[in-house]
Write a protein that holds these residues in place. Structure first.
Motif, mmCIF file in Angstrom:
data_model
loop_
_atom_site.group_PDB
_atom_site.id
_atom_site.type_symbol
_atom_site.label_atom_id
_atom_site.label_comp_id
_atom_site.label_asym_id
_atom_site.label_seq_id
_atom_site.Cartn_x
_atom_site.Cartn_y
_atom_site.Cartn_z
ATOM 1 N N ALA A 109 0.199 3.975 1.396
ATOM 2 C CA ALA A 109 0.090 4.529 2.751
ATOM 3 C C ALA A 109 0.457 6.007 2.812
ATOM 4 C CB ALA A 109 0.954 3.717 3.714
ATOM 5 N N GLY A 155 -4.225 2.756 5.594
ATOM 6 C CA GLY A 155 -2.941 2.055 5.726
ATOM 7 C C GLY A 155 -1.832 2.979 6.184
ATOM 8 N N GLU A 197 0.593 2.451 9.683
ATOM 9 C CA GLU A 197 1.932 1.849 9.706
ATOM 10 C C GLU A 197 3.002 2.900 9.405
ATOM 11 O OE1 GLU A 197 1.622 -1.440 7.027
ATOM 12 O OE2 GLU A 197 1.181 -2.816 8.666
ATOM 13 N N GLN A 224 0.867 -1.181 0.000
ATOM 14 C CA GLN A 224 0.000 0.000 0.000
ATOM 15 C C GLN A 224 0.900 1.226 0.000
ATOM 16 O OE1 GLN A 224 -2.340 -0.945 3.619
ATOM 17 N NE2 GLN A 224 -4.051 -0.180 2.410
#
Lengths: 256, 397
Positions: free
Chosen positions: A101, B216, B219, A99
């Protein structure tokens, strides 16, 4: 340098999880995701952590990155123990997943600056390094556009930039090419190669055997939390029974 | 705490670029509060004006028994007298709203009045009639006629008027206008900022917890050198600030709204504006801050527990209804700030605001409110930090 020493990770199960996991786990209090594994990743080499889905790869990498605490065992990253100095560990790593992210409402410029600030980078040093990375990845044209409006390729570049802005000694890649197209996957593979050339310690997890052959120096194979092989890629190839890497891997998993 | 500040700045920037946050934080309170206030005034005024302007259609039975009273009704331009209505149709006609009411003079009325006894006059009406105008108007005219008859009797019998008025009640209300209005306004003002404080904190709270998980990006931040405590504090401060700002904007919306309605009498307007003056806003802020801190920590804890934004929304949204209850209890008459109610979250804010606005706050109770709110905010923040430290919560799947 990453040194994983007899690492164990157990997750407590609640009643609902026990019920969902069936008869075998009816009385189990916990499930062992990583079961006594040890390996070493050395600088200037690419270490591949291989295993099918649910093998414990992500759990292992999350313990290396201090996101999860080991139940037992230890991990030393760049000379710091994950249990004792987690912050020091995080200062020295870059953690990248499949991902991107990223924060959609920030620009690549802001995203990279945010991570650099968290790493306590000096403003002038950060700007210089950011310019270098943006030039290398050809990012200047979209550096001031909101990430949410960028293409997936542009987002992936931004993700790479934010992971390397603080020039970490250790790079952790958790299935970084999973779900990506060929072009973007290639960009990630190139990044991994360049990290190796710079003498960084690189660990990356995957279940794509082709990638392993292409880039890994050392590998560890885990399945159901247990370590099945740990050593140089050549050593693994030398002891293969099957002709193809993939067949050998499937055979190993099925035998387990 | 340097990293908390970095996270705070980033989250503020990120949240301010979120349309949903802006909508909840600025647009809703700025538009909704004037719209609610305006709507209430408009409806109230228009109903009253309409009722006052409308003529009461009534029938008068017994014109011959009480010609003077009939004349008084005839002269009063608030009535339309409908003639020739049969006695047995009155109820049906009022039921069907063909008539608003009826005056029925007893047959023996002249006889009993002539004997200085009590005459009977019946008025028929339907109580559900808007504002009961017809009933009030009929009773008013009859009472006037009653006074005429009584005065005539007193004069004829050469009696002293005070004979019939043994006690003269002299009312002396020592409550100031501010005090009275404070008790009334104290009911809805905290209600307003409690709800908006919660709503304002809700979206950033959901986005900064569950939203981060869903994208996400959790993280990303967890693998940075920032500690869990620094991350939670940075996020918590943004969520709390959003709640406080929304509550303040709602109060500004109120300040803006009340000045736009000419229906509010100037002396009342002056008191309301005084309530929303700098000193009072500062005092109210001292309550808004801890209550928003409590809301923010709760929202953020639930948000970080949820697997997705949607799940977080379904957990947190019903809470907005739950917080209304204590706020509503605070508006009920007879519920006062005391040693016990000062400990009940939300209710204590509502009651303390009421007393603050009325200028009758007991400093001991107020201190108890502050201490209990501070403890509650601290405790909820501690829970939030613990939640953020739990692997089962962060990586719940």
């Amino acid at each position: 340098m990453i040194k994983v020493d007899h690492l164990i990770k157990e997750f407590k199960l609640n009643r609902r999880q026990r019920r969902e996991m069936g008869e075998a786990f009816k009385k189990a209090r916990a499930i062992t995701a990583v079961n006594d594994i040890s390996f070493e990743c050395t600088p200037g080499k690419i270490f591949g952590l291989l295993g099918p889905n649910g093998a414990g790869k992500t759990t292992t990498l999350r313990m290396i990155a201090t996101m999860l605490k080991p139940t037992a065992g230890n991990v030393i990253v760049a000379g710091y123990e994950v249990n004792k100095e987690p912050q020091k560990v995080r200062e020295n790593i870059g953690f990248m997943t499949g991902q991107t992210a990223l924060y959609d409402r920030l620009t690549p410029n802001e995203m990279v600056k945010y991570i650099a600030d968290l790493h306590g980078m000096d403003s002038a040093v950060m700007k210089r390094r950011r310019d270098q990375i943006f030039t290398l990845l050809d990012m200047h044209d979209f550096a001031k556009r909101r990430i949410g409006r960028l293409s997936s390729g542009m987002k992936q570049k931004t993700s790479i930039a934010r992971n390397i802005i603080h020039d970490p000694d250790i790079m952790v890649f958790d299935e970084p090419t999973s779900g990506l197209d060929v072009m973007t996957s290639r960009a990630i593979i190139d990044l991994i190669h360049s990290c190796k050339e710079q003498g960084k310690t690189v660990i990356f997890s995957t279940h794509r055997m082709g990638e392993v052959k292409l880039i890994c120096d050392d590998i560890a194979i885990i399945h159901k939390g247990k370590l099945f092989f740990n050593g140089a890629l050549e050593k693994f190839e030398a002891q293969m029974i099957h002709s193809s890497f993939e067949d050998e891997f499937i055979h190993m998993v099925e035998e387990a | 705490m340097r990293r908390t500040w970095i996270i705070f700045k980033k989250e503020i920037k990120d949240s301010l670029r979120d349309r949903r946050t802006i909508l909840m934080m600025v647009v809703m309170p700025l538009l909704l509060v004037p719209a609610i206030i305006g709507g209430i005034f408009w409806i109230q005024t228009s109903i009253m004006e309409k009722a006052e302007a409308e003529l009461s259609r009534i029938t008068f039975i017994g014109r011959t028994q009480a010609p003077e009273l009939y004349a008084m009704f005839e002269e009063d331009d608030r009535f339309t007298l409908i003639a020739d209505v049969p006695l047995d149709s009155i109820t049906v006609m009022i039921e069907q709203e063909e008539l608003h009411g009826a005056v029925i003079v007893a047959l023996d009325f002249p006889h009993v009045i002539g004997k200085d006894q009590q005459g009977k006059i019946e008025i028929v009406y339907k109580e559900s009639d808007a504002l009961e105008t017809a009933e009030m108007r009929m009773a008013e005219v009859i009472e006037k006629y009653d006074s005429v008859l009584v005065y005539e009797r007193i004069t004829r019998l050469n009696l002293d008027e005070e004979l019939f008025d043994a006690i003269a009640i002299e009312k002396k209300d020592i409550a100031s206008v501010k005090e009275k209005l404070g008790k009334i306004a104290g009911g809805w003002l905290p209600y307003l900022f409690i709800i908006f404080g919660f709503m304002g904190a809700m979206y950033p709270g959901l986005d900064l917890g569950a939203g981060e998980k869903e994208r996400g990006t959790l993280e990303t931040i967890l693998s940075s050198p920032a500690s869990r405590l620094e991350i939670v504090l940075g996020k918590f401060l943004v969520v709390m600030l959003a709640g406080v700002i929304t509550a303040l904007i709602a109060m500004f919306g109120l300040y803006f709204a009340v000045q736009r309605f000419p229906e509010i009498p100037p002396e009342i307007l002056e008191v309301i504006l005084d309530m929303l003056g700098l000193k009072m806003v500062f005092l109210i802020l001292t309550l808004i801050f801890p209550i928003c801190a409590f809301f923010s920590a709760v929202i953020l804890s639930l948000s970080i527990y949820a697997k997705s934004f949607k799940e977080a929304q379904s957990i947190v949204t019903p809470l907005s209804i739950a917080i209304i209850f204590p706020a509503v209890i605070g508006t009920l008459p007879g519920i006062e700030l005391n040693l016990v109610t000062a400990l009940v979250p939300i209710l204590n804010v509502s009651l303390a605001t009421k007393d603050m606005l009325a200028g009758t706050i007991n400093p001991v109770y107020l201190m108890e409110v502050y201490i209990s709110l501070a403890l509650l905010a601290g405790l909820s923040l501690w829970v939030c930090v613990k939640m953020f430290d739990r692997e089962e919560t962060l990586f719940r799947s």
